[in-house]
Design a protein around this motif. Structure first.
Motif, PDB file in Angstrom:
ATOM      1  N   UNK A   1      13.866  43.150 -56.549  1.00  0.00           N
ATOM      2  CA  UNK A   1      13.532  43.893 -55.324  1.00  0.00           C
ATOM      3  C   UNK A   1      12.739  45.135 -55.730  1.00  0.00           C
ATOM      4  N   UNK A   2      11.532  45.214 -55.218  1.00  0.00           N
ATOM      5  CA  UNK A   2      10.601  46.250 -55.681  1.00  0.00           C
ATOM      6  C   UNK A   2       9.957  46.940 -54.482  1.00  0.00           C
ATOM      7  N   UNK A   3       9.865  48.256 -54.570  1.00  0.00           N
ATOM      8  CA  UNK A   3       9.211  49.020 -53.495  1.00  0.00           C
ATOM      9  C   UNK A   3       8.012  49.773 -54.059  1.00  0.00           C
ATOM     10  N   UNK A   4       7.026  49.920 -53.215  1.00  0.00           N
ATOM     11  CA  UNK A   4       5.877  50.758 -53.548  1.00  0.00           C
ATOM     12  C   UNK A   4       5.765  51.809 -52.449  1.00  0.00           C
ATOM     13  N   UNK A   5       5.837  53.054 -52.859  1.00  0.00           N
ATOM     14  CA  UNK A   5       5.793  54.176 -51.910  1.00  0.00           C
ATOM     15  C   UNK A   5       6.791  53.955 -50.772  1.00  0.00           C
ATOM     16  N   UNK A   6       7.984  53.530 -51.132  1.00  0.00           N
ATOM     17  CA  UNK A   6       9.066  53.405 -50.163  1.00  0.00           C
ATOM     18  C   UNK A   6       9.091  52.099 -49.384  1.00  0.00           C
ATOM     19  N   UNK A   7       8.042  51.279 -49.550  1.00  0.00           N
ATOM     20  CA  UNK A   7       7.987  50.020 -48.797  1.00  0.00           C
ATOM     21  C   UNK A   7       8.344  48.846 -49.702  1.00  0.00           C
ATOM     22  N   UNK A   8       9.314  48.029 -49.224  1.00  0.00           N
ATOM     23  CA  UNK A   8       9.728  46.887 -50.042  1.00  0.00           C
ATOM     24  C   UNK A   8       8.626  45.830 -50.075  1.00  0.00           C
ATOM     25  N   UNK A   9       8.200  45.484 -51.271  1.00  0.00           N
ATOM     26  CA  UNK A   9       7.173  44.447 -51.425  1.00  0.00           C
ATOM     27  C   UNK A   9       7.834  43.148 -51.893  1.00  0.00           C
ATOM     28  N   UNK A  10       8.682  43.264 -52.887  1.00  0.00           N
ATOM     29  CA  UNK A  10       9.479  42.108 -53.324  1.00  0.00           C
ATOM     30  C   UNK A  10      10.907  42.360 -52.860  1.00  0.00           C
ATOM     31  N   UNK A  11      11.544  41.281 -52.372  1.00  0.00           N
ATOM     32  CA  UNK A  11      12.846  41.490 -51.735  1.00  0.00           C
ATOM     33  C   UNK A  11      13.796  40.350 -52.116  1.00  0.00           C
ATOM     34  N   UNK A  12      14.377  40.485 -53.286  1.00  0.00           N
ATOM     35  CA  UNK A  12      15.343  39.487 -53.727  1.00  0.00           C
ATOM     36  C   UNK A  12      14.698  38.241 -54.296  1.00  0.00           C
ATOM     37  N   UNK A  13      13.662  38.417 -55.060  1.00  0.00           N
ATOM     38  CA  UNK A  13      12.909  37.263 -55.595  1.00  0.00           C
ATOM     39  C   UNK A  13      13.648  36.622 -56.769  1.00  0.00           C
ATOM     40  N   UNK A  14      13.782  35.302 -56.721  1.00  0.00           N
ATOM     41  CA  UNK A  14      14.331  34.528 -57.840  1.00  0.00           C
ATOM     42  C   UNK A  14      13.246  33.571 -58.346  1.00  0.00           C
ATOM     43  N   UNK A  15      13.170  33.444 -59.654  1.00  0.00           N
ATOM     44  CA  UNK A  15      12.177  32.511 -60.217  1.00  0.00           C
ATOM     45  C   UNK A  15      12.590  32.148 -61.632  1.00  0.00           C
ATOM     46  N   UNK A  16      12.499  30.868 -61.957  1.00  0.00           N
ATOM     47  CA  UNK A  16      12.781  30.400 -63.319  1.00  0.00           C
ATOM     48  C   UNK A  16      11.584  29.607 -63.815  1.00  0.00           C
ATOM     49  N   UNK A  17      11.170  29.902 -65.016  1.00  0.00           N
ATOM     50  CA  UNK A  17      10.079  29.134 -65.619  1.00  0.00           C
ATOM     51  C   UNK A  17      10.515  28.737 -67.025  1.00  0.00           C
ATOM     52  N   UNK A  18      10.496  27.444 -67.260  1.00  0.00           N
ATOM     53  CA  UNK A  18      10.937  26.958 -68.568  1.00  0.00           C
ATOM     54  C   UNK A  18       9.769  26.905 -69.543  1.00  0.00           C
ATOM     55  N   UNK A  19      10.087  26.943 -70.815  1.00  0.00           N
ATOM     56  CA  UNK A  19       9.053  26.828 -71.850  1.00  0.00           C
ATOM     57  C   UNK A  19       8.281  25.529 -71.660  1.00  0.00           C
ATOM     58  N   UNK A  20       6.992  25.603 -71.878  1.00  0.00           N
ATOM     59  CA  UNK A  20       6.151  24.419 -71.772  1.00  0.00           C
ATOM     60  C   UNK A  20       5.624  24.174 -70.362  1.00  0.00           C
ATOM     61  N   UNK A  21       6.086  24.942 -69.395  1.00  0.00           N
ATOM     62  CA  UNK A  21       5.698  24.689 -67.996  1.00  0.00           C
ATOM     63  C   UNK A  21       4.562  25.614 -67.540  1.00  0.00           C
TER      64      UNK A  21
ATOM     65  N   UNK B   1       5.658  51.306 -59.475  1.00  0.00           N
ATOM     66  CA  UNK B   1       6.504  50.336 -58.778  1.00  0.00           C
ATOM     67  C   UNK B   1       7.962  50.725 -59.000  1.00  0.00           C
ATOM     68  N   UNK B   2       8.716  50.766 -57.920  1.00  0.00           N
ATOM     69  CA  UNK B   2      10.114  51.148 -58.024  1.00  0.00           C
ATOM     70  C   UNK B   2      10.984  49.889 -57.943  1.00  0.00           C
ATOM     71  N   UNK B   3      11.646  49.585 -59.048  1.00  0.00           N
ATOM     72  CA  UNK B   3      12.536  48.421 -59.054  1.00  0.00           C
ATOM     73  C   UNK B   3      13.878  48.858 -58.480  1.00  0.00           C
ATOM     74  N   UNK B   4      14.217  48.329 -57.326  1.00  0.00           N
ATOM     75  CA  UNK B   4      15.448  48.742 -56.650  1.00  0.00           C
ATOM     76  C   UNK B   4      16.643  47.919 -57.110  1.00  0.00           C
ATOM     77  N   UNK B   5      16.376  46.652 -57.377  1.00  0.00           N
ATOM     78  CA  UNK B   5      17.468  45.766 -57.796  1.00  0.00           C
ATOM     79  C   UNK B   5      16.867  44.640 -58.618  1.00  0.00           C
ATOM     80  N   UNK B   6      17.773  43.936 -59.319  1.00  0.00           N
ATOM     81  CA  UNK B   6      17.377  42.697 -59.959  1.00  0.00           C
ATOM     82  C   UNK B   6      17.044  42.832 -61.419  1.00  0.00           C
ATOM     83  N   UNK B   7      16.739  41.706 -62.008  1.00  0.00           N
ATOM     84  CA  UNK B   7      16.404  41.688 -63.423  1.00  0.00           C
ATOM     85  C   UNK B   7      15.335  40.640 -63.697  1.00  0.00           C
TER      86      UNK B   7
END
Lengths: 251, 402
Positions: free
Chosen positions: A9-29, A54-60
């Motif tokens: 979850x990422x905000x720019x100037x107080x506005x959420x741009x990414x909001x709980x994004x999940x993504x997995x990418x395996x090697x070779x893909x 970019x302000x990371x509010x949550x997540x890894x």
């Protein structure tokens, strides 16, 4: 999993741009990330690469087991991350050769490898420049200085070829390219595809995906991945637009 | 040929009647002058108080410098403003006392200082006056090394390059103790003469005022290559007048250091047609450092077909860095091509991120960008003697393999 993103979850100037994004990418893909303008595609690329503002509010975000979000940009690159910029900056006065040599020395040092000797670097750089159709004097010129949009994109690919990262983010590598240049860029990507390397291609248009076939296609909408599918999803987007493929999605 | 130069203490001027009268007039003029203040346009950004600090006051005394070490090539040492040792084949060296009356008269006229306090003071109190003459082409540069260590030190150098002759001089400065060097060099280039002039000040950490006055004959060429750095105070001045179709190329770098102040003043005059001036000065300013560059190109009515350009750029490396930059053109001729510009900026964050994103640590990335900023000036440095000094101060890009 090579890249693991959870609840980013990422905000720019107080506005959420990414909001709980999940993504997995395996090697070779190879994954493609698509989405309408303003969906946050470039925000994701920049946050992963470590750009300020970019302000990371949550997540890894983990590359292998390393927590990217706590690392400096150079450490992320040394860990194997490479971002091909949407708008590569011009750096007059720093020649491409000097830049490549410095970057390669730093990356090899971080990997515990000896510096590449100058002759080998020069040979590799000239060969890559030739493959990508960059002008002969390219190595002496300042980084991206006076380059056309297409040359800048090809220079990004040249850097990718020489630096041999493990995880590559290509942020709109196809924008501003004619079809011949697009094929050169795609050939550069395909040349690097390996079982221990992964790619995330950010694009508006499925055109480049005709030359670099993705394993998965994701649609970013509302700050998260709203739809994922096989390569055919890109064709559905082209045929029906984002609205059609997002209909009924959870975002 | 090693030449030991014996110049009597505190009497640069020989005691001939005409010089004595001239000198007395100058002394009277000095008594009526005061040091410049910030109200003076060309001293607006100067930090002159360092020159008059009590520990630097008084006329210079003898100072126990290390013995002059012979340099490679041709050279002169000036200790406390006086030439003490030299080795040169190409240049003729003569103290004022050895000049004939016609030569003295010519130079008295050329040295007219106007109302400039430091110029007048240098003439009145000169520790020594030395004339360097070049009649033909000299292959190796003449290295002039000044050492100052106590009080006010005031060397005065006269340089005459004959018509058609070609040579180079490189001035370097080193300070050994609290002192102010108020030095002057007067360059006279005959028709078609060419002189490359290096000025490297980074080893002078005390107060240094250095004025270069140059007069270029028709089709003469002067190529200045200067690198200035100090933790003290430096004032470097060039006052150049160009003859018909003469050319001046002036390239300089201020490499600021914390607590240091470097102050550059350029006065360039086109008084004849067809002359060209190309000035490029770049300054790097770290925290708690100050750099000023004031440049004025004056195109007189006779200066038709002048081609003049002046670029003055500064990079502020941290908060607390300060720079004052002022390029000026004053044009009284109508057929000229002139341009000037100045920039003050910081390192480009986008470029820094780009470099770091390729695995280059920030410290190295910053240095790459700094090198890139300086490159357009460094590329104009051709004197190996200057580059050797600059290399000792800067990591430089090496693209020889490309």
């Amino acid at each position: 999993m090579m890249l693991t993103i959870r609840n980013l979850t990422v905000a720019v100037e107080g506005r959420r741009i990414l909001d709980g994004l999940d993504l997995d990418i395996a090697a070779g893909e190879v994954h493609a990330l698509m989405g309408p303008n303003g969906a946050g595609k470039s925000t994701l690329a920049n946050v992963l690469a470590g750009r300020e503002g970019y302000e990371v509010l949550e997540g890894k975000a983990l590359l292998d087991d390393q927590d990217l979000l706590t690392m400096e940009p150079e450490a992320r690159a040394q860990a194997g991350l490479f971002l091909s910029f949407q708008h590569p900056v011009e750096i007059p006065g720093v020649s491409n050769l000097q830049f490549l040599r410095t970057a390669l020395d730093c990356l090899r040092k971080a990997r515990g490898e000896a510096p590449l000797d100058s002759a080998a670097l020069l040979r590799a750089a000239r060969e890559a420049a030739q493959v990508l159709g960059l002008p002969a004097d390219f190595l002496k010129r300042g980084v991206n200085e006076g380059f056309s949009g297409g040359e800048k994109k090809r220079n990004e690919i040249l850097q990718m070829l020489l630096l041999e990262p493990r995880f590559v983010i290509l942020d709109e590598p196809d924008s501003g390219l004619d079809v011949d240049a697009l094929k050169l860029v795609a050939a550069g990507v395909n040349r690097l595809r390996r079982p221990d390397r992964a790619f995330l291609i950010i694009t508006h248009y499925p055109r480049i995906l005709e030359y670099v076939r993705p394993d998965r296609v994701h649609v970013l909408h509302g700050g998260r991945i709203a739809r994922s599918g096989a390569a055919e999803l890109a064709h559905q987007i082209e045929a029906g637009g984002y609205a059609a493929v997002l209909e009924g999605s959870v975002a | 040929m090693n030449t030991a130069l014996a110049v009597c203490h505190r009497c640069g001027w020989a005691e001939d009647a005409a010089t004595r009268a001239w000198h007395e007039q100058l002394a009277e003029r000095l008594a009526s002058l005061t040091p410049p203040s910030r109200k003076d346009e060309f001293w607006r950004y100067s930090r002159l108080s360092a020159c008059f600090a009590p520990e630097r006051a008084g006329r210079g005394l003898d100072f126990p410098f290390p013995s002059p070490e012979p340099l490679a090539g041709e050279w002169i040492y000036f200790d406390q403003g006086r030439p003490v040792a030299a080795h040169t084949r190409a240049w003729r060296l003569r103290p004022w006392s050895e000049l004939d009356e016609a030569t003295r008269a010519r130079w008295r006229e050329r040295l007219e200082p106007g109302e400039d306090y430091f110029s007048v003071r240098n003439l009145v109190e000169a520790d020594a006056v030395l004339l360097l003459e070049l009649e033909e082409t000299a292959d190796a540069p003449l290295q002039i090394h000044y050492r100052h260590g106590a009080g006010w030190v005031q060397p005065l150098l006269l340089v005459e390059v004959a018509a058609g002759a070609r040579g180079a001089i490189v001035e370097t400065f080193a300070s050994f103790g609290p002192s102010t060097q108020n030095g002057a060099v007067n360059l006279w280039l005959g028709e078609g003469a060419e002189l490359t002039h290096g000025v490297f000040t980074a080893k002078a950490q005390e107060a240094l005022l250095h004025r270069v006055r140059a007069r270029l004959g028709a089709r003469a060429r002067l190529d200045v290559q200067s690198f200035a750095a100090t933790r003290g105070y430096q004032r470097l001045e060039w006052d150049v007048a160009l003859g018909e179709s003469a050319a001046l190329r002036l390239s300089g770098i201020t490499h600021g250091e914390p607590d240091g102040s470097t102050d550059v003043a350029l006065r360039i005059r086109h008084a004849a047609p067809g002359a060209a001036t190309d000035v490029r000065w770049r300054g790097l300013v770290p925290a708690e450092a100050h750099s000023a560059v004031i440049g004025r190109i004056l195109i007189e009515p006779a200066g038709q077909r002048t081609d003049a350009a002046m670029r003055l750029d500064h990079l502020l490396l941290a908060d607390g860095a300060a720079a004052d930059v002022k390029p000026e053109l004053e044009i009284y001729a109508d057929d000229v091509a002139c341009g000037h510009g100045a920039t003050l900026g910081r390192l480009d964050d986008e470029a820094l991120f780009y470099l770091c994103s390729r695995g280059i640590p920030e410290v190295e990335a910053r240095q790459l960008l700094i090198d890139a900023f300086l490159a357009p000036v460094l590329q104009r440095f051709t004197l190996a003697e200057v580059l050797r000094h600059v290399h000792s101060r800067l990591p430089l890009p090496d693209d020889a393999a490309a």
